[in-house]
Design a protein around this motif. Structure first.
Motif, PDB file in Angstrom:
ATOM      1  N   GLY A 255     -20.131  25.669 -22.528  1.00  0.00           N
ATOM      2  CA  GLY A 255     -19.536  24.639 -23.405  1.00  0.00           C
ATOM      3  C   GLY A 255     -20.255  23.243 -23.459  1.00  0.00           C
ATOM      4  O   GLY A 255     -19.864  22.477 -24.442  1.00  0.00           O
ATOM      5  N   LEU A 256     -21.463  23.058 -22.691  1.00  0.00           N
ATOM      6  CA  LEU A 256     -22.132  21.731 -22.820  1.00  0.00           C
ATOM      7  C   LEU A 256     -23.318  22.198 -23.786  1.00  0.00           C
ATOM      8  O   LEU A 256     -23.782  21.243 -24.141  1.00  0.00           O
ATOM      9  CB  LEU A 256     -22.455  21.477 -21.435  1.00  0.00           C
ATOM     10  N   ALA A 257     -23.710  23.236 -24.141  1.00  0.00           N
ATOM     11  CA  ALA A 257     -24.719  23.539 -24.905  1.00  0.00           C
ATOM     12  C   ALA A 257     -24.376  24.964 -25.381  1.00  0.00           C
ATOM     13  O   ALA A 257     -23.902  25.755 -24.802  1.00  0.00           O
ATOM     14  CB  ALA A 257     -25.998  23.383 -24.107  1.00  0.00           C
ATOM     15  N   PRO A 258     -25.185  25.325 -26.511  1.00  0.00           N
ATOM     16  CA  PRO A 258     -24.863  26.395 -27.058  1.00  0.00           C
ATOM     17  C   PRO A 258     -25.658  27.811 -26.374  1.00  0.00           C
ATOM     18  O   PRO A 258     -26.609  28.354 -26.756  1.00  0.00           O
ATOM     19  CB  PRO A 258     -25.537  26.631 -28.530  1.00  0.00           C
ATOM     20  N   LEU A 259     -25.491  27.849 -25.065  1.00  0.00           N
ATOM     21  CA  LEU A 259     -26.180  28.925 -24.396  1.00  0.00           C
ATOM     22  C   LEU A 259     -24.822  30.042 -23.864  1.00  0.00           C
ATOM     23  O   LEU A 259     -23.958  29.973 -23.778  1.00  0.00           O
ATOM     24  CB  LEU A 259     -26.497  27.936 -22.727  1.00  0.00           C
ATOM     25  N   GLU A 260     -25.627  31.303 -23.937  1.00  0.00           N
ATOM     26  CA  GLU A 260     -24.902  32.548 -23.603  1.00  0.00           C
ATOM     27  C   GLU A 260     -24.867  32.540 -22.123  1.00  0.00           C
ATOM     28  O   GLU A 260     -25.842  32.489 -21.368  1.00  0.00           O
ATOM     29  CB  GLU A 260     -25.797  33.775 -24.162  1.00  0.00           C
ATOM     30  N   SER A 261     -23.771  32.607 -21.538  1.00  0.00           N
ATOM     31  CA  SER A 261     -23.548  32.844 -20.001  1.00  0.00           C
ATOM     32  C   SER A 261     -23.498  34.231 -19.606  1.00  0.00           C
ATOM     33  O   SER A 261     -22.730  35.246 -20.403  1.00  0.00           O
ATOM     34  CB  SER A 261     -22.126  32.316 -19.714  1.00  0.00           C
ATOM     35  N   ILE A 262     -24.600  34.699 -18.796  1.00  0.00           N
ATOM     36  CA  ILE A 262     -24.695  36.102 -18.348  1.00  0.00           C
ATOM     37  C   ILE A 262     -24.242  36.412 -17.111  1.00  0.00           C
ATOM     38  O   ILE A 262     -24.853  35.711 -16.112  1.00  0.00           O
ATOM     39  CB  ILE A 262     -26.276  36.503 -18.631  1.00  0.00           C
ATOM     40  N   LEU A 263     -23.168  37.096 -16.896  1.00  0.00           N
ATOM     41  CA  LEU A 263     -22.681  37.021 -15.464  1.00  0.00           C
ATOM     42  C   LEU A 263     -23.237  38.423 -14.896  1.00  0.00           C
ATOM     43  O   LEU A 263     -23.287  39.548 -15.477  1.00  0.00           O
ATOM     44  CB  LEU A 263     -21.159  37.440 -15.502  1.00  0.00           C
ATOM     45  N   THR A 264     -24.106  38.270 -13.773  1.00  0.00           N
ATOM     46  CA  THR A 264     -24.634  39.509 -13.005  1.00  0.00           C
ATOM     47  C   THR A 264     -23.802  39.629 -11.603  1.00  0.00           C
ATOM     48  O   THR A 264     -22.964  38.770 -11.168  1.00  0.00           O
ATOM     49  CB  THR A 264     -26.062  39.217 -12.492  1.00  0.00           C
ATOM     50  N   GLU A 265     -24.453  40.617 -10.828  1.00  0.00           N
ATOM     51  CA  GLU A 265     -23.734  40.840  -9.525  1.00  0.00           C
ATOM     52  C   GLU A 265     -23.764  39.746  -8.450  1.00  0.00           C
ATOM     53  O   GLU A 265     -23.370  39.602  -7.529  1.00  0.00           O
ATOM     54  CB  GLU A 265     -24.204  42.164  -8.811  1.00  0.00           C
ATOM     55  N   TRP A 266     -25.000  38.846  -8.868  1.00  0.00           N
ATOM     56  CA  TRP A 266     -25.348  37.846  -7.753  1.00  0.00           C
ATOM     57  C   TRP A 266     -25.183  36.418  -8.250  1.00  0.00           C
ATOM     58  O   TRP A 266     -25.241  35.646  -7.669  1.00  0.00           O
ATOM     59  CB  TRP A 266     -26.818  37.725  -7.668  1.00  0.00           C
ATOM     60  N   GLY A 267     -24.639  36.169  -9.678  1.00  0.00           N
ATOM     61  CA  GLY A 267     -24.027  35.038 -10.046  1.00  0.00           C
ATOM     62  C   GLY A 267     -24.367  34.867 -11.645  1.00  0.00           C
ATOM     63  O   GLY A 267     -24.546  36.028 -12.275  1.00  0.00           O
ATOM     64  N   VAL A 268     -24.436  33.758 -12.241  1.00  0.00           N
ATOM     65  CA  VAL A 268     -24.580  33.403 -13.518  1.00  0.00           C
ATOM     66  C   VAL A 268     -25.861  32.843 -13.761  1.00  0.00           C
ATOM     67  O   VAL A 268     -26.309  32.043 -13.258  1.00  0.00           O
ATOM     68  CB  VAL A 268     -23.437  32.420 -13.981  1.00  0.00           C
ATOM     69  N   LEU A 269     -26.424  33.197 -14.846  1.00  0.00           N
ATOM     70  CA  LEU A 269     -27.482  32.774 -15.574  1.00  0.00           C
ATOM     71  C   LEU A 269     -27.384  32.501 -17.037  1.00  0.00           C
ATOM     72  O   LEU A 269     -26.277  32.975 -17.629  1.00  0.00           O
ATOM     73  CB  LEU A 269     -28.868  33.527 -15.572  1.00  0.00           C
ATOM     74  N   TYR A 270     -28.188  31.855 -17.724  1.00  0.00           N
ATOM     75  CA  TYR A 270     -27.963  31.315 -19.170  1.00  0.00           C
ATOM     76  C   TYR A 270     -29.083  31.826 -20.006  1.00  0.00           C
ATOM     77  O   TYR A 270     -30.235  32.137 -19.602  1.00  0.00           O
ATOM     78  CB  TYR A 270     -27.792  29.869 -19.378  1.00  0.00           C
ATOM     79  N   ARG A 271     -28.810  31.865 -21.564  1.00  0.00           N
ATOM     80  CA  ARG A 271     -29.704  32.454 -22.248  1.00  0.00           C
ATOM     81  C   ARG A 271     -29.571  31.766 -23.554  1.00  0.00           C
ATOM     82  O   ARG A 271     -28.207  31.500 -24.137  1.00  0.00           O
ATOM     83  CB  ARG A 271     -29.525  33.852 -22.269  1.00  0.00           C
ATOM     84  N   ARG A 272     -30.468  31.244 -24.164  1.00  0.00           N
ATOM     85  CA  ARG A 272     -30.517  30.729 -25.696  1.00  0.00           C
ATOM     86  C   ARG A 272     -30.448  32.097 -26.535  1.00  0.00           C
ATOM     87  O   ARG A 272     -31.413  32.850 -26.548  1.00  0.00           O
ATOM     88  CB  ARG A 272     -31.784  29.891 -25.845  1.00  0.00           C
ATOM     89  N   PRO A 273     -29.395  31.933 -27.329  1.00  0.00           N
ATOM     90  CA  PRO A 273     -29.165  33.397 -28.064  1.00  0.00           C
ATOM     91  C   PRO A 273     -30.405  33.597 -29.154  1.00  0.00           C
ATOM     92  O   PRO A 273     -30.932  32.627 -29.611  1.00  0.00           O
ATOM     93  CB  PRO A 273     -27.850  32.918 -29.011  1.00  0.00           C
TER      94      PRO A 273
END
Length: 568
Positions: A255-273
């Motif tokens: 919600g702070l930037a147009p980043l995609e949140s990717i949930l993995t088994e170890w946590g969350v990372l982000y991606r520019r679509p």
């Protein structure tokens, strides 16, 4: 602004300037902050606060020097190896597929400290055959740290991670130090950068169109406006399809930037679509230092009701964290038995040794690797008096219907849905903690995922990091448990139960001096309290009782060392 119990108003004035110039949040430990400011003032040759504030305004290097005192440059090679494995197994093959074999992988280590992180990135790329197709940038606000990084001389402490052996091939022993090979050193470009300033991204600096950004364990220091600005700039610095890795302590960026949140088994990372992809932005969580429980405030303590050190009774290789008083769901691979809690007895009683690790100090002895106690059927933690120590009885414990829905979701393999049913992703940290405990009754791995995400949503709540360490330890993930408990102690240095569990973890790692230090710290903190005072997060245990526990752990280890016994 309420800065806390400062011994001199000059400290508050200095920190107000730091927040204005660098966007740092008020520190959670005033005593440590005062010591850091005092050291920086001594190096600047000043004793007057007004004169020092003028120096900070006029001399950027003085401000940089102070920022280092107020933040922690904790790092080592291949720290959080899951991130590097994701780069190796997912990101790099994807870059080859999208851009072809001649693409240059562009990566940035923001807040690189003494250089272990960017050199790890370079070593990974070399190992994966990207020798002539890499550009690794590294920046930091500390010119001293950058100088150490460029020198690239390291000690054993930088090689303590699980992937340390992957770096040894690039290091040459020189006395008690290790010198990094020129092949890796020449791959990294170091430069000064204050992330809080609006001077990036830019083509001139190389901080633009990046495939991967590592910005880990740094956003936690910033206030809300600075986090929002940095999140937008991180997005802008990424190439389309680029990935952003943040630390487990950092606030969520959804919600702070147009980043995609990717949930993995170890946590969350982000991606520019990628171009053409649609992105639904969530409403930003109300994250702020004042709303997420700054340690030491009346509303900032998440009472978990765990006992003493919270170590599991039973093997640390247990794959489940069954909690007493709740039945487990049926899974294709079988079901977990309902457990009961026998009467508690103190460590050392009944033949329990310090080396066995089969009963934690102050922990009820339960079956199946039990870590946390709870009220039957609800997931609500309880103390021996039936109430959470030092807190009102919570009102948001998961209902029976929520527990049933969570079981059904887990049976379908949907841990996130189960977490949502129970409230593990709630905006209230106390509710999230209760829900994570309830989820641990049903599925230990799911509870770890949910707790990691809850801690990311509430980055300043030490109790959630402590709970995470208990769950990780229950799964036999001692290295990850150490990371989590150290984060809890960074947030709340006086968290007695965290010092106790850290001692146990360090003992298992063979770090006897570290374990002894942790137990001494726990004992001293207990002795500073009234003997009958209940210790936070310790299920009603008194300060005198836990002082005895810490003293017993320390004494047994010292006796074993004196006798030349092997410690495990």
């Amino acid at each position: 602004m309420n800065w806390g119990p400062w011994s001199h108003p000059g400290y508050a004035a200095v920190l107000a300037l730091v927040e204005e110039r660098a966007g740092l949040v008020p520190p959670s430990c005033p005593a440590s902050a005062e010591e850091g400011i005092a050291r920086a003032m001594e190096r600047a040759g000043l004793k007057d606060f007004d004169a020092y504030r003028v120096r900070l305004t006029e001399d950027p290097s003085a401000l940089d020097d102070l920022l280092i005192e107020l933040t922690v440059g904790e790092t080592y090679f291949f720290r959080t190896p899951e991130h590097f494995e994701h780069v190796r197994s997912v990101v790099l093959p994807e870059l080859r597929e999208r851009h072809g074999p001649d693409h240059t992988a562009r990566m940035w280590s923001a807040a690189c400290s003494s250089g272990e992180e960017p050199y790890s990135i370079a070593a990974l790329l070399l190992g994966e055959g990207w020798d002539e197709h890499m550009a690794v940038h590294a920046t930091d606000v500390s010119r001293g740290a950058l100088a150490r990084a460029r020198k690239a001389h390291y000690g054993d402490w930088s090689l303590r991670g699980g992937w340390a052996d992957r770096m040894r091939a690039h290091l040459r022993a020189e006395g008690r130090r290790y010198v990094l090979s020129p092949e890796v050193r020449k791959r990294v470009r170091f430069s000064y950068l204050n992330l809080a300033l609006d001077t990036w991204p830019s083509a001139d600096s190389g901080i633009w169109k990046l495939d991967v950004i590592f910005c880990r364990n740094v956003l936690i220091y910033f206030n809300r406006p600075t986090i929002e600005a940095v999140a937008r700039r991180l997005h802008d610095a990424l190439d389309e399809g680029g990935y952003l890795f943040t630390g487990p302590s950092d606030p969520p960026l959804g919600g702070l930037a147009p980043l995609e949140s990717i949930l993995t088994e170890w946590g969350v990372l982000y991606r520019r679509p990628l171009p053409g992809a649609t992105l639904s932005l969530p409403v930003p969580a109300a994250w702020s230092p004042s709303s997420t429980g700054v340690p030491g405030t009346a509303t900032g303590t998440t009472s978990l009701g765990t006992t003493a050190t919270g170590l599991p009774s039973g093997s640390e290789s247990s794959t489940r964290t069954a909690l007493p008083g709740a039945s487990a769901p049926n899974h294709p691979g079988g079901s977990a038995a309902r457990t009961t809690t026998p009467a508690w007895s103190p460590p050392g009683a009944g033949g329990t040794s310090a080396q066995e690790g089969t009963r934690a100090a102050g922990q009820p002895q339960a079956g199946a690797g039990s870590v946390l106690g709870n009220t039957a059927g609800t997931g609500a933690p309880t103390s021996r008096s039936g109430a959470l120590p030092g807190a009102e009885t919570p009102t948001h414990a998961p209902s029976a219907a929520a527990m049933h829905a969570a079981r059904q979701a887990l049976a379908r393999g949907h841990w996130r849905e189960a977490a949502q049913h129970l409230g593990a992703l709630d905006s209230d940290a106390d509710t999230a903690a209760l829900a994570v405990r309830a989820l641990a009754n049903l599925d230990a791995a799911a509870a770890v995922y949910a707790c990691t995400e809850a801690a990311a949503r509430h980055p300043l709540v030490a109790g959630l990091r402590y709970l995470e360490s208990l769950l990780l330890l229950g799964q036999g993930r001692a290295a990850d448990a150490e990371r989590a408990v150290r984060q809890a102690l960074y947030l709340e240095p006086t968290l007695i139960v965290a010092w106790l569990i850290l001692g146990r973890v360090l003992r298992r790692h063979g770090d006897t001096s570290g374990a002894l230090k942790a137990w001494r710290e726990a004992e001293q903190l207990c002795n500073a309290l009234p003997p009958d005072a209940p210790v936070p997060h310790a299920d009603g245990e008194s300060a005198s009782r836990l002082a005895e526990v810490a003293r017993g752990e320390r004494s047994r280890m010292e006796a074993a060392l004196a006798a030349g016994e092997e410690l495990s």
